[in-house]
Design a protein around this motif. Structure first.
Motif, PDB file in Angstrom:
ATOM      1  N   ALA A 105      32.767  36.024  12.576  1.00  0.00           N
ATOM      2  CA  ALA A 105      32.877  35.814  14.025  1.00  0.00           C
ATOM      3  C   ALA A 105      34.133  36.457  14.596  1.00  0.00           C
ATOM      4  CB  ALA A 105      32.872  34.323  14.343  1.00  0.00           C
ATOM      5  N   GLN A 106      35.100  36.759  13.700  1.00  0.00           N
ATOM      6  CA  GLN A 106      36.344  37.369  14.211  1.00  0.00           C
ATOM      7  C   GLN A 106      36.098  38.779  14.731  1.00  0.00           C
ATOM      8  OE1 GLN A 106      38.685  35.285  14.467  1.00  0.00           O
ATOM      9  NE2 GLN A 106      37.678  33.772  13.180  1.00  0.00           N
ATOM     10  N   GLU A 107      35.019  39.395  14.246  1.00  0.00           N
ATOM     11  CA  GLU A 107      34.827  40.815  14.542  1.00  0.00           C
ATOM     12  C   GLU A 107      34.198  41.074  15.895  1.00  0.00           C
ATOM     13  OE1 GLU A 107      32.540  42.249  11.271  1.00  0.00           O
ATOM     14  OE2 GLU A 107      33.954  41.395   9.829  1.00  0.00           O
ATOM     15  N   GLY A 108      33.794  40.059  16.580  1.00  0.00           N
ATOM     16  CA  GLY A 108      33.150  40.264  17.881  1.00  0.00           C
ATOM     17  C   GLY A 108      31.679  40.570  17.679  1.00  0.00           C
ATOM     18  N   GLY A 109      30.954  40.689  18.757  1.00  0.00           N
ATOM     19  CA  GLY A 109      29.519  40.913  18.645  1.00  0.00           C
ATOM     20  C   GLY A 109      28.813  40.083  19.684  1.00  0.00           C
ATOM     21  N   SER A 110      27.492  40.170  19.695  1.00  0.00           N
ATOM     22  CA  SER A 110      26.768  39.573  20.821  1.00  0.00           C
ATOM     23  C   SER A 110      26.888  38.039  20.840  1.00  0.00           C
ATOM     24  CB  SER A 110      25.315  40.001  20.800  1.00  0.00           C
ATOM     25  OG  SER A 110      24.681  39.425  19.689  1.00  0.00           O
ATOM     26  N   TRP A 111      26.868  37.390  19.673  1.00  0.00           N
ATOM     27  CA  TRP A 111      27.003  35.926  19.668  1.00  0.00           C
ATOM     28  C   TRP A 111      28.353  35.511  20.212  1.00  0.00           C
ATOM     29  CZ3 TRP A 111      23.333  32.514  19.400  1.00  0.00           C
ATOM     30  CH2 TRP A 111      22.147  32.825  18.734  1.00  0.00           C
ATOM     31  N   GLN A 112      29.375  36.252  19.737  1.00  0.00           N
ATOM     32  CA  GLN A 112      30.730  35.909  20.175  1.00  0.00           C
ATOM     33  C   GLN A 112      30.866  36.102  21.682  1.00  0.00           C
ATOM     34  OE1 GLN A 112      29.744  37.677  17.744  1.00  0.00           O
ATOM     35  NE2 GLN A 112      30.915  37.326  15.888  1.00  0.00           N
ATOM     36  N   GLU A 113      30.263  37.195  22.140  1.00  0.00           N
ATOM     37  CA  GLU A 113      30.302  37.497  23.566  1.00  0.00           C
ATOM     38  C   GLU A 113      29.689  36.336  24.357  1.00  0.00           C
ATOM     39  OE1 GLU A 113      31.599  40.133  26.315  1.00  0.00           O
ATOM     40  OE2 GLU A 113      31.799  40.322  24.138  1.00  0.00           O
ATOM     41  N   ARG A 114      28.503  35.900  23.904  1.00  0.00           N
ATOM     42  CA  ARG A 114      27.833  34.794  24.611  1.00  0.00           C
ATOM     43  C   ARG A 114      28.611  33.491  24.457  1.00  0.00           C
ATOM     44  NH1 ARG A 114      21.915  35.376  22.385  1.00  0.00           N
ATOM     45  NH2 ARG A 114      23.045  36.604  20.863  1.00  0.00           N
TER      46      ARG A 114
END
Lengths: 377, 375
Positions: A337-346
């Protein structure tokens, strides 16, 4: 109780599905030309402004048709119906109720044809939940108002052609709701300055918008002077059950289940972790409750009731579900989750969704005071 | 599409409410709960005469022939006033016989259950307190065309008062090889007693079966094939219990809102303070969700059977969590008076603790929701 639809309603659903089969752009294509094509096809069906009366250029859709249209669009993850969200949501309905004929003719066709973009000016730096204490002032000068002050959280103000705003035209007297006026202001007016505010996700959606001696023709006033509060509070009989939001969340839940299937939790497959199972089941149950609440409210509207404070119920439910859902997703992603991505964005975006349109505490106040009859604080 | 009550259902609600408000105010509830039987026979008789005990029994068996979407209205109202009665148990026994029994069996037992002269109940759980089919160990030993039952059933509602028990037992090694049979209280080898209950308005106890012989006329359906009927029965139980929970939660919430309006501190009704009004608003959200999930599950029982398991589990899981929380919040918002015998709040707290595990708590039902949802 009967959860079936009439043959006519089913036929309308089929019509929506056939439209989607023909016109829905691929999920990864949201280019401006694609959306413009999509909006033209929708406009031809009068599905933009579908709840507006036909004589105002809308679709004159019944509540049930609105519900079916929104539900099918949401299930298909379709782009929004029309690009001028604020224009369709707030400005158009207010114009239809309170606008003069020439105002309607000037603004409504552009909103429906996605030719314009509106932003709204409610909150101010010192004025959030307590909206009636707003400070932006307009002084009458002949056939113009002179506007001074600033508005904050003005989404899309950096693209918008027009702003629909509330300002004070006479000092707060005994009733704080009097003396507030609604103005329609061109964003090209001299004296307007827009400064970006980045949201916590790093996106530029918000702004602070400053007004320095901005001159606004009196003819751009919506409703009577001093009666702006009424203009904003009244709304058309829109379908406001929150059912399509629950459809959206059902899609999120499906994606969360997929994520859980390929994740590990506490050293074992996540789906063997009873806490993960029960959390997902709880989300599923809460989303069902939200959809069913919406159907009860819609039924009430169909029977002639007016949607009012009950919309706060599903707004609170949405807050209960969305943030914990994203918390579980980021937990399942672990260090990934540290790397960012669509889930993190949401996971970050939902913090804004929950606040927009009134924080959870404001929704609780609405329920406590207007439904339960507890004293105002 | 119509997710609202009919005029008839609204009328039923107002009649039941009027009856209970007049006949069974809280002093009456407390009085009845103090008697050895735990309920008032006189009120039970009136309830039967009004046609409410046999509300969902078909007319040909002496009932009113209404649906479970009507029944939940009745149970919501009995829950609201914590009305002590064997209504829920009788409904469950009747449903089992109607669902799984033959025409003859229905004619033999349903009229007496519907007119209140026979008190029935269901006996499913055993010492392990598990609803999972594989955990039902009581075995029916074949004896000619009959079976013989040796063992105990626990947590049986109205165990001490029931005239008739619908008993679940095992007829094979496969998890689902289950059977249902009617055992009458006066049969040889049957003994039952009422245990202690945290909730004085609800009675339950243990059924002892010491070599009870069950003839073919009392076996509902075929031996070893009652798995689906039992599953449906448990879903009915979850839905009926959720209805009583919703009513009780509404009663508790209304009482707490009233207290927040009446009680003045720091120069103002305490309901003005957000620390008080916000939990009450959250309680309202919970009630709305309980209603929606419950009414949908009750509708599914009548009109969409394949949706019943998921709908029943969602309704009961939500109700179990929400009502428990409301019991805790209810006491806290009342402050010290909530921690007394004098206040009725504790009766609602007790009811929340009785109802939470009945026909499955949230752990059981959320796990089922997960399984049914493909995970």
């Amino acid at each position: 109780m009967d959860f079936h639809f009439t043959p006519q309603e089913e036929a309308f659903r089929q019509e929506v599905r056939s439209f989607l089969a023909e016109h829905l752009p691929p999920a990864d294509d949201r280019e401006p030309e694609t959306l413009a094509r999509w909006n033209r096809a929708l406009a031809e069906k009068r599905w933009i402004g579908f709840s507006w009366p036909r004589e105002e250029g809308g679709g004159g859709g019944t509540l049930i048709q609105q519900f079916i249209l929104k539900e099918e669009m949401s299930k298909a993850d379709a782009p929004p119906l029309g690009s001028d969200f604020m224009g369709l949501q707030w400005v158009g309905p207010a114009l239809i109720r309170h606008g003069k004929e020439d105002q309607k003719r000037r603004f409504l066709p552009d909103i429906l044809a996605s030719r314009t973009l509106w932003c709204t000016g409610y909150s101010e730096p010192a004025v959030g939940s307590d909206l009636a204490s707003l400070q932006t002032r307009a002084e009458r000068d002949g056939e113009e108002y002179v506007l001074n002050g600033s508005k904050i959280w003005t989404s899309a103000a950096h693209h918008a052609k027009w702003i629909f705003l509330l300002c004070r035209t006479s000092p707060e007297k005994e009733s704080r709701y009097h003396g507030i006026t609604c103005l329609l202001v061109s964003m090209q007016s001299p004296g307007i300055e827009v400064q970006p505010i980045l949201t916590l996700t790093g996106n530029h959606t918000f702004n602070q918008t400053f007004f320095n001696d901005v001159r606004v023709p009196v003819n751009n006033r919506l409703g009577q002077e001093g009666e702006g509060w009424k203009v904003v509070m009244g709304a058309l009989a829109n379908e406001r059950s929150g059912i399509s939001e629950s459809t959206e969340m059902e899609r999120e839940l499906e994606a969360l289940k997929q994520l859980a299937r390929r994740s590990r939790s506490g050293g074992r497959p996540a789906l063997e972790d009873p806490s993960v199972r029960s959390e997902i089941a709880r989300f599923e149950t809460w989303i069902s409750a939200m959809r069913l609440n919406g159907m009860r409210y819609l039924t009430n509207q169909l029977r002639g009731g007016h949607p009012s404070s009950e919309t706060s119920v599903n707004k609170l439910m949405r807050g209960r579900i969305e943030i914990p859902m994203m918390e579980l997703a980021t937990r399942l992603l672990g260090n990934g989750a540290q790397e960012g991505g669509s889930w993190q964005e949401r996971a970050l975006t939902f913090h804004g969704t929950v606040i927009g349109g009134g924080t959870p505490n404001i929704q609780r106040n609405i329920i406590a005071q207007r439904i339960l009859g507890l004293p105002k604080d | 599409m119509n997710f609202g009550m009919t005029e008839e259902q609204d009328l039923l609600r107002s009649e039941v409410r009027k009856f209970l408000d007049e006949q069974s105010p809280m002093e009456e509830v407390r009085g009845a709960a103090d008697t050895p039987e735990g309920f008032s026979r006189a009120l039970w008789k009136q309830l039967s005469e009004l046609g409410w005990v046999g509300l969902v029994t078909p007319e040909e068996y002496g009932g009113a022939g209404l649906g479970w979407d009507d029944l939940v209205v009745l149970l919501e109202e009995t829950g609201r006033t914590l009305f002590p009665s064997p209504l829920l148990s009788c409904v469950m026994a009747g449903a089992a016989i109607l669902d799984a029994g033959s025409e003859e069996q229905r004619r033999a037992w349903l009229p007496a259950l519907a007119d209140g002269s026979c008190i029935g109940t269901v006996a499913v759980l055993e010492e392990g307190d598990s609803l999972l089919p594989r955990d039902l160990r009581l075995r029916g030993e074949p004896d000619g065309d009959a079976v013989v039952l040796h063992g105990e059933k626990h947590f049986v509602a109205e165990a001490g008062e029931a005239d008739l028990f619908v008993v679940a037992f095992r007829s094979g090694d496969a998890d689902e090889a289950l059977s249902l049979a009617v055992v009458e209280a006066h049969a040889e080898g049957v003994r039952s007693e009422t245990g202690r209950s945290l909730d004085p308005t609800k009675r339950s106890g243990t059924l002892h079966l010491d070599g009870v012989r069950v003839g073919p006329d009392a076996i509902l359906g075929s031996l070893g094939e009652a798995g689906p009927a039992l599953a449906l029965l448990l879903d009915r139980g979850a839905i009926a219990t959720s209805a009583e929970m919703l009513g009780a939660a509404e009663g508790l919430h209304a009482m707490t809102v009233q207290y927040a309006k009446d009680r003045t501190q720091f120069g103002s009704p305490i309901g003005r303070y957000q620390g008080v009004k916000h939990p009450l608003a959250e309680g309202y959200v919970d009630l709305e969700c309980m209603k929606s999930l419950l009414y949908y599950a009750a509708w599914a029982l009548e009109a969409s059977p394949e949706e019943v398991p998921l709908a029943a589990s969602q309704a009961k899981a939500f109700a179990s969590e929400a009502f428990s929380q409301m019991g805790i919040t209810g006491i806290q918002l009342h402050g010290a008076i909530g921690y007394t015998q004098d206040s009725d709040v504790h009766l609602y707290l007790r009811r929340s603790k009785w109802a939470r595990p009945a026909f499955g708590d949230e752990a059981y039902h959320y796990d089922r929701v997960a399984t049914l949802g493909g995970i």
